[in-house]
Design a protein around this motif. Structure first.
Motif: not given
Length: 234
Positions: A150-169
């Motif tokens: 709101d207002p509507p977009l003027t360009k197409r958007a991409r929905i992306q889903v990301i997974r992550y590992l919080p921490e590693a040494t």
């Protein structure tokens, strides 16, 4: 060289929303492109350890694979993240990619380790109001994504889903960082584009999210370019 050449808690909980549609602020996405084989990267990796603690930021480490040839294969690297970094460079007409590099909000590019510049870029993005309201909730092994513009977009958007590992040494056995032990934060393990959205009608969809790893959803204009909204469920 300072740079090296070269990607809910509870169902119904509103994440990253501070207002109604048309007046949303959400956490600023900071992408760090890094490599275990790059001697210039550990200071940026250390900065990420602090950056991920900020509630106003979603910080993600993407390990690229173009350093693997020098004798140490990054244990988190993916060619997909290298391609994402290349796409960012192409979007601004550049042929060069670097580690470390941070992309803030999909637009601002910070070469090397420069916390002050990153913080300044985060503040600029926080001052902007996005037209997109985004909520993400967890429903078992799936997430429910709702977005409205709101207002509507003027360009197409991409929905992306990301997974992550919080921490590693990681103890690095060869290459430029041989003998070093480095702690990495919010290490991206999967990055999927799940839908394209015109931003005219409201969006509601589900996506797979099995397992305990946190989930991030971003709405980003094509390019890749500016991140319009972001939310995460842990």
């Amino acid at each position: 060289m300072t740079m090296r050449h070269l990607v809910s808690a509870t169902l119904g909980l509103w994440i990253g929303v501070s207002g109604m549609a048309g007046a949303q602020t959400s956490p600023v996405v900071v992408e760090l492109y890094t490599s275990q084989g790059c001697s210039s990267c550990p200071p940026a990796d250390e900065f990420m350890v602090e950056l991920v603690k900020r509630p106003d930021v979603i910080a993600l480490s993407l390990h690229v694979d173009y350093w693997d040839y020098i004798g140490w294969s990054d244990t988190f690297a993916s060619p997909q993240y290298t391609q994402r970094q290349k796409a960012y460079a192409k979007a601004v007409g550049s042929r060069m990619i670097y580690t470390p590099q941070m992309i803030v909000g999909g637009l601002d590019r910070v070469q090397g380790n420069d916390p002050a510049q990153v913080d300044e870029a985060v503040r600029r993005h926080q001052a902007q109001i996005s037209p997109v309201t985004l909520t993400v909730t967890r429903d078992g092994d799936r997430i429910v994504i709702r977005a409205e513009a709101d207002p509507p977009l003027t360009k197409r958007a991409r929905i992306q889903v990301i997974r992550y590992l919080p921490e590693a040494t990681v103890a690095i056995g060869r290459g430029e960082n041989e003998g070093r032990e480095v702690t990495y934060s919010n290490i991206v393990t999967d990055w999927q584009a799940v839908a394209d959205w015109q931003g005219l009608a409201p969006l509601e969809m589900t996506a797979e999210a099995a397992g305990p790893d946190p989930v991030v959803v971003i709405v980003q204009t094509e390019g890749p370019a500016d991140v319009l909204a972001a939310a995460q469920v842990k």
